[in-house]
Design an enzyme around this catalytic site. Sequence first.
Site, mmCIF file in Angstrom:
data_model
loop_
_atom_site.group_PDB
_atom_site.id
_atom_site.type_symbol
_atom_site.label_atom_id
_atom_site.label_comp_id
_atom_site.label_asym_id
_atom_site.label_seq_id
_atom_site.Cartn_x
_atom_site.Cartn_y
_atom_site.Cartn_z
ATOM 1 N N ASP B 12 0.891 -1.200 -0.006
ATOM 2 C CA ASP B 12 0.170 0.066 0.097
ATOM 3 C C ASP B 12 0.992 1.267 0.029
ATOM 4 O O ASP B 12 1.695 1.299 0.904
ATOM 5 C CB ASP B 12 -0.679 0.007 1.049
ATOM 6 C CG ASP B 12 -1.799 -1.133 1.330
ATOM 7 O OD1 ASP B 12 -2.700 -1.380 0.061
ATOM 8 O OD2 ASP B 12 -2.023 -1.699 2.236
ATOM 9 N N ASP B 131 -14.499 -4.538 -1.393
ATOM 10 C CA ASP B 131 -14.504 -4.414 -0.177
ATOM 11 C C ASP B 131 -15.783 -4.859 0.478
ATOM 12 O O ASP B 131 -16.715 -4.014 0.425
ATOM 13 C CB ASP B 131 -13.914 -3.019 0.474
ATOM 14 C CG ASP B 131 -12.664 -2.695 -0.086
ATOM 15 O OD1 ASP B 131 -11.782 -3.662 -0.334
ATOM 16 O OD2 ASP B 131 -12.480 -1.498 -0.207
#
Lengths: 201, 254
Positions: B12, B131
């Site tokens: 990330d 998600d």
Amino acid sequence: MRVTIVDYGAGNVPSVERALERLGAESQRTPSPDDISKAEALLLPGVGHYAALVRALDEQNMRAALIGAIQRGVPFLGICLGLQVLYQSSEEAPQLGGLDLLPGTVCALPSNVKLPHMGWNQVAARRSSRLLDGIESSAYFYFAHSYAVRDSQEASAATCWHGATFAAVVEKHNIFAVQFHPEKSGDAGARLLQNFLKIAA
Amino acid sequence: MSLAHRIIPCLDTDGQRVVKGVNFVGLRDAGDPVALAARYNREGADELVVLDIAASRDRRPTFLETIRRVAAELAIPLTAGGGIRTREDGRAVVRAGADKITVNTAAVERPELISELSLEFGAQAVVLAIDAKRAGGHWDVMVRGGRESASLDAIEWAKKGVQFGAGEILLTSVDRDGTQMGFDTTLTSAISRAVSVPVIASGGAKLPEHFVDVFKEGAADAALAASIFHDGVQSIRTLKEFLAARGVEVRLSC
């Protein structure tokens, strides 16, 4: 010896270039029929849709140059779609003909397994293979495709299985091709590319 | 002989630096995605994912440069994403060296984006990131970094995404993400059995047993984690040896 990479405007050319560079090989990427005709060794990397590759070969007049060079005996390595396009046609775009250098057609893999066939799989040698020379039989290669040459072909040196048995490594005279991506297949893939460079040298 | 289960480290980034959970033993510069990528490539990672987690237009050139530098280190596939909204965004990421593109919020807002990318690069190059957060008896799709509900059922959205041309689902459990309590195997199994494409499970991994569970009970095709790899809590090689000993097919060679 310099490897001429057929650049049809899509896909994974930079990763193939980098893989060759790591092996110390010189390469040139080109969409030019003249360059293809003059090549000492040819590499056709392919990714995406069969139709995009075939259309690009025709629109940029590369088909005849490619067939001519391969028929003259120039060492050729096809990757993924670059293997599929060697055959007569593909179910992915039935209206477009392939290079027709090998007998057989490209079919969809069966839908009882997850598709695309994505990830690392092993291959089973059917006979001695120059591309697989020195690579352990337990080695894994990276695949990413939904279509494959499923017929049992005499040109197929190794097969893989995902719902059905299909050609993973093809070798016939100066024609070499793999359904997986050697440029993405770690050490085993690097060794395979090195084997091709040795054959072509 | 069958397809190996994949272990995928995820970086990330804020465009150029790895931003969460980086405490990698033995790395001179732990936040450098290029150094981490080279290390994972050596240690037997099966793929690498690089995300721009707070993507913004002005930072895009920096992220593309990061993709170029990371791709140069890899002999394994690279997936990149974060803030991909158009075909041009996808094209830029592929040109920089990514093999696959992930789409998330923009695909929820305009599912045609999936088809556009799939037609241009092939389904194998389009990863739909979902998600999912439990809401009573089902899972809700969350967008904008897991903060907002899209009022979509995760299973239905996964099926629809595949119809639009996604070749893979990257499924993150918002409930488990960051908890190190293990993957949500119920969620993963529900999605994996509902779609015809491979599913990458994400969120909650810590122990090697968590990976065994997500492959065996969760029917995941691949498992993704970030900080446990960066922090050295798990080594990829040791993890894969553990999985092999438990009868999970993995690629042990590099």
